[in-house]
Design a protein around this motif. Sequence first.
Motif, PDB file in Angstrom:
ATOM      1  N   THR A  43      48.792 132.925  32.866  1.00  0.00           N
ATOM      2  CA  THR A  43      47.504 132.356  33.264  1.00  0.00           C
ATOM      3  C   THR A  43      46.617 132.245  32.028  1.00  0.00           C
ATOM      4  OG1 THR A  43      46.631 134.557  33.778  1.00  0.00           O
ATOM      5  CG2 THR A  43      47.677 133.328  35.576  1.00  0.00           C
ATOM      6  N   ALA A  44      45.476 131.593  32.204  1.00  0.00           N
ATOM      7  CA  ALA A  44      44.532 131.455  31.095  1.00  0.00           C
ATOM      8  C   ALA A  44      44.116 132.830  30.603  1.00  0.00           C
ATOM      9  CB  ALA A  44      43.316 130.656  31.542  1.00  0.00           C
ATOM     10  N   SER A  45      44.279 133.048  29.306  1.00  0.00           N
ATOM     11  CA  SER A  45      44.027 134.366  28.739  1.00  0.00           C
ATOM     12  C   SER A  45      43.148 134.239  27.509  1.00  0.00           C
ATOM     13  CB  SER A  45      45.353 135.040  28.378  1.00  0.00           C
ATOM     14  OG  SER A  45      45.131 136.283  27.745  1.00  0.00           O
ATOM     15  N   ALA A  46      42.450 135.344  27.183  1.00  0.00           N
ATOM     16  CA  ALA A  46      41.571 135.360  26.017  1.00  0.00           C
ATOM     17  C   ALA A  46      42.319 135.628  24.728  1.00  0.00           C
ATOM     18  CB  ALA A  46      40.472 136.403  26.211  1.00  0.00           C
ATOM     19  N   CYS A  47      43.635 135.879  24.807  1.00  0.00           N
ATOM     20  CA  CYS A  47      44.419 136.082  23.591  1.00  0.00           C
ATOM     21  C   CYS A  47      44.911 134.733  23.069  1.00  0.00           C
ATOM     22  CB  CYS A  47      45.599 137.017  23.870  1.00  0.00           C
ATOM     23  SG  CYS A  47      46.749 136.400  25.122  1.00  0.00           S
ATOM     24  N   LEU A  48      45.419 134.735  21.839  1.00  0.00           N
ATOM     25  CA  LEU A  48      45.882 133.514  21.181  1.00  0.00           C
ATOM     26  C   LEU A  48      47.399 133.425  21.258  1.00  0.00           C
ATOM     27  CD1 LEU A  48      43.660 133.650  17.952  1.00  0.00           C
ATOM     28  CD2 LEU A  48      43.165 132.501  20.115  1.00  0.00           C
ATOM     29  N   TRP A  49      47.874 132.246  21.638  1.00  0.00           N
ATOM     30  CA  TRP A  49      49.318 132.018  21.709  1.00  0.00           C
ATOM     31  C   TRP A  49      49.646 130.729  20.968  1.00  0.00           C
ATOM     32  CZ3 TRP A  49      53.686 134.404  22.588  1.00  0.00           C
ATOM     33  CH2 TRP A  49      54.846 133.653  22.805  1.00  0.00           C
ATOM     34  N   GLU A  50      50.598 130.817  20.039  1.00  0.00           N
ATOM     35  CA  GLU A  50      51.026 129.646  19.283  1.00  0.00           C
ATOM     36  C   GLU A  50      52.256 129.045  19.946  1.00  0.00           C
ATOM     37  OE1 GLU A  50      51.550 130.530  15.188  1.00  0.00           O
ATOM     38  OE2 GLU A  50      49.409 130.861  14.814  1.00  0.00           O
ATOM     39  N   GLN A  51      52.155 127.760  20.269  1.00  0.00           N
ATOM     40  CA  GLN A  51      53.212 127.070  20.997  1.00  0.00           C
ATOM     41  C   GLN A  51      53.657 125.841  20.210  1.00  0.00           C
ATOM     42  OE1 GLN A  51      54.822 127.756  24.089  1.00  0.00           O
ATOM     43  NE2 GLN A  51      56.106 126.131  23.237  1.00  0.00           N
ATOM     44  N   GLU A  52      54.972 125.664  20.117  1.00  0.00           N
ATOM     45  CA  GLU A  52      55.506 124.489  19.437  1.00  0.00           C
ATOM     46  C   GLU A  52      55.485 123.286  20.375  1.00  0.00           C
ATOM     47  OE1 GLU A  52      59.363 125.403  18.005  1.00  0.00           O
ATOM     48  OE2 GLU A  52      58.652 126.780  16.433  1.00  0.00           O
ATOM     49  N   PHE A  53      55.095 122.144  19.808  1.00  0.00           N
ATOM     50  CA  PHE A  53      55.038 120.889  20.550  1.00  0.00           C
ATOM     51  C   PHE A  53      55.733 119.800  19.743  1.00  0.00           C
ATOM     52  CE2 PHE A  53      51.332 123.147  22.202  1.00  0.00           C
ATOM     53  CZ  PHE A  53      51.398 122.894  23.560  1.00  0.00           C
ATOM     54  N   THR A  54      56.126 118.760  20.458  1.00  0.00           N
ATOM     55  CA  THR A  54      56.618 117.533  19.835  1.00  0.00           C
ATOM     56  C   THR A  54      55.635 116.414  20.155  1.00  0.00           C
ATOM     57  OG1 THR A  54      58.916 118.231  20.085  1.00  0.00           O
ATOM     58  CG2 THR A  54      58.526 115.898  19.672  1.00  0.00           C
ATOM     59  N   VAL A  55      55.282 115.662  19.150  1.00  0.00           N
ATOM     60  CA  VAL A  55      54.306 114.586  19.333  1.00  0.00           C
ATOM     61  C   VAL A  55      54.986 113.403  20.006  1.00  0.00           C
ATOM     62  CG1 VAL A  55      52.722 113.006  18.182  1.00  0.00           C
ATOM     63  CG2 VAL A  55      53.028 115.336  17.299  1.00  0.00           C
ATOM     64  N   ARG A  56      54.437 112.987  21.130  1.00  0.00           N
ATOM     65  CA  ARG A  56      54.923 111.769  21.781  1.00  0.00           C
ATOM     66  C   ARG A  56      54.138 110.557  21.295  1.00  0.00           C
ATOM     67  NH1 ARG A  56      55.681 111.437  28.202  1.00  0.00           N
ATOM     68  NH2 ARG A  56      57.519 112.669  27.570  1.00  0.00           N
ATOM     69  N   SER A  57      52.834 110.700  21.210  1.00  0.00           N
ATOM     70  CA  SER A  57      51.994 109.601  20.726  1.00  0.00           C
ATOM     71  C   SER A  57      50.703 110.185  20.174  1.00  0.00           C
ATOM     72  CB  SER A  57      51.686 108.597  21.843  1.00  0.00           C
ATOM     73  OG  SER A  57      50.929 109.212  22.870  1.00  0.00           O
ATOM     74  N   ALA A  58      50.092 109.439  19.277  1.00  0.00           N
ATOM     75  CA  ALA A  58      48.807 109.827  18.689  1.00  0.00           C
ATOM     76  C   ALA A  58      48.021 108.560  18.398  1.00  0.00           C
ATOM     77  CB  ALA A  58      49.006 110.642  17.413  1.00  0.00           C
ATOM     78  N   ASP A  59      46.754 108.569  18.756  1.00  0.00           N
ATOM     79  CA  ASP A  59      45.921 107.381  18.589  1.00  0.00           C
ATOM     80  C   ASP A  59      44.521 107.821  18.176  1.00  0.00           C
ATOM     81  OD1 ASP A  59      44.727 104.920  18.613  1.00  0.00           O
ATOM     82  OD2 ASP A  59      45.434 104.353  20.611  1.00  0.00           O
ATOM     83  N   THR A  60      44.021 107.238  17.088  1.00  0.00           N
ATOM     84  CA  THR A  60      42.668 107.569  16.635  1.00  0.00           C
ATOM     85  C   THR A  60      41.591 106.838  17.433  1.00  0.00           C
ATOM     86  OG1 THR A  60      42.790 105.812  14.956  1.00  0.00           O
ATOM     87  CG2 THR A  60      43.482 108.033  14.292  1.00  0.00           C
ATOM     88  N   ASN A  61      41.948 105.750  18.126  1.00  0.00           N
ATOM     89  CA  ASN A  61      41.000 104.982  18.959  1.00  0.00           C
ATOM     90  C   ASN A  61      39.772 104.541  18.166  1.00  0.00           C
ATOM     91  OD1 ASN A  61      42.581 105.173  21.304  1.00  0.00           O
ATOM     92  ND2 ASN A  61      41.686 107.150  21.838  1.00  0.00           N
ATOM     93  N   ARG A  62      39.984 104.134  16.941  1.00  0.00           N
ATOM     94  CA  ARG A  62      38.850 103.721  16.116  1.00  0.00           C
ATOM     95  C   ARG A  62      38.219 102.426  16.602  1.00  0.00           C
ATOM     96  NH1 ARG A  62      41.296 105.024  10.053  1.00  0.00           N
ATOM     97  NH2 ARG A  62      41.173 107.319  10.226  1.00  0.00           N
ATOM     98  N   ARG A  63      38.993 101.595  17.266  1.00  0.00           N
ATOM     99  CA  ARG A  63      38.458 100.320  17.742  1.00  0.00           C
ATOM    100  C   ARG A  63      37.753 100.447  19.082  1.00  0.00           C
ATOM    101  NH1 ARG A  63      43.398  96.055  16.363  1.00  0.00           N
ATOM    102  NH2 ARG A  63      43.447  96.441  14.093  1.00  0.00           N
ATOM    103  N   GLU A  64      37.861 101.596  19.721  1.00  0.00           N
ATOM    104  CA  GLU A  64      37.230 101.812  21.022  1.00  0.00           C
ATOM    105  C   GLU A  64      36.193 102.913  20.873  1.00  0.00           C
ATOM    106  OE1 GLU A  64      39.998 102.310  24.193  1.00  0.00           O
ATOM    107  OE2 GLU A  64      41.500 101.006  23.273  1.00  0.00           O
ATOM    108  N   ARG A  65      34.941 102.535  20.984  1.00  0.00           N
ATOM    109  CA  ARG A  65      33.855 103.472  20.714  1.00  0.00           C
ATOM    110  C   ARG A  65      33.755 104.570  21.767  1.00  0.00           C
ATOM    111  NH1 ARG A  65      28.875  99.437  18.888  1.00  0.00           N
ATOM    112  NH2 ARG A  65      29.923  98.503  17.065  1.00  0.00           N
ATOM    113  N   ASN A  66      34.094 104.266  22.994  1.00  0.00           N
ATOM    114  CA  ASN A  66      33.883 105.219  24.081  1.00  0.00           C
ATOM    115  C   ASN A  66      35.073 106.145  24.310  1.00  0.00           C
ATOM    116  OD1 ASN A  66      31.341 104.078  24.607  1.00  0.00           O
ATOM    117  ND2 ASN A  66      32.229 102.532  25.966  1.00  0.00           N
ATOM    118  N   ARG A  67      36.079 106.081  23.462  1.00  0.00           N
ATOM    119  CA  ARG A  67      37.255 106.934  23.629  1.00  0.00           C
ATOM    120  C   ARG A  67      37.415 107.830  22.413  1.00  0.00           C
ATOM    121  NH1 ARG A  67      42.570 103.997  25.719  1.00  0.00           N
ATOM    122  NH2 ARG A  67      43.116 106.225  25.813  1.00  0.00           N
TER     123      ARG A  67
END
Length: 270
Positions: A43-67
Motif C-alpha cells: 500500500t502507499a507508504s512513507a518509505c522510499l522504494w526504487e522500482q525499475e521501469f521500461t519507457v513505452r513513450s515520452a512526450d514533452t508536449n511543447r506544442r500543446e500549452r495546456n498539457r
Amino acid sequence: MVWLLVGVVVLGVGVASALQVRGALEREREYRAASECASVPVTASACLWEQEFTVRSADTNRRERNRSPEAVLVLPSGKTWDVTFRQTGPVLSEMEPDDEVVGVIWHGRVVEIRDADGRRQQTSDGPVGWPADRLGGALACIPGGLAAVAGGLWALLARGNRRHAAAATVVRWHGVAIGAAALLTLWAQSGNDWPMWALPAIWGPITLILLACMTGFVIAALRGELEDDEPAGPRGPTPPPPPPTPPPAQPSPSAPDSDGSRTSPVSGSG
C-alpha cells in the motif's frame, strides 16, 4: 477598472501561494528524511522504494500549452504508470522507447525518475522544488497585485487629473516590473539548482532599486515633469502665412511754379 480587477486576482493568487510555502517545506523535509522500504510496499507508504521501469513513450508536449510533459512507464509485470513532469529536462527530454529507468515511489506515487547515466528529475508529484516555486509565485504576485490595485484605485479616485493619472500609471508598470523580476529570479534559481534562500537574496535588491525608481518617477509625475509642453492631440494642416501688408502710399511732391518755386500745400496769411 481593468487594472484594479487584475490586481485583485493576482493578489489572491500570491496570497494562496504564500500560504502553501509552509506545507511544501514540511513535505519536502519529510521526503528527504524518509528511509528506504525493507520490501516492496503493498500500500502507499512513507518509505522510499526504487522500482525499475521500461519507457513505452515520452512526450514533452511543447506544442500543446495546456498539457504537461508526460511519459508512460511499464513495470516488469506489464502494468503501466502514467507520469507527468513539471519540466522537460534533464531526463524526460532524453527518454526514448525501451529505455530502462528507475522510479522512486513515495506514498504510492512516482516522485522521481533516474536514467542510466544517473541523472535525476522530479515528477509533478515530487516534493523537491515545490517550496521555491510557491515562494517565487508569492514574490511575483503579491507586490505586483498590490501595485496594480493601488494604481487602479489612484486612477479612479483622481479621474481627470493628468498628473495623478501619470503617477498611477508609473505605480502600475513598476509593479509589473517587480513581478517579472521575481519570475526571472525563480527561473534562474530553478535552472541552476540554487537553494531557496537565493530567491529573496537576489530579488530583494532588484526590488529595492525598482521601488526607488518608482518613487522618483511618481514625484516627477506629480510635479508635472512627465507631461508634454503641448497637449497631445490631432494637429490640423498648418494655415498659410498672411499676405504681406503693402507699404503706405507716399504723397506726390508738389509741382514747381513757373518761377521755380514750389507751392506749399498749405497756404496761410501772415
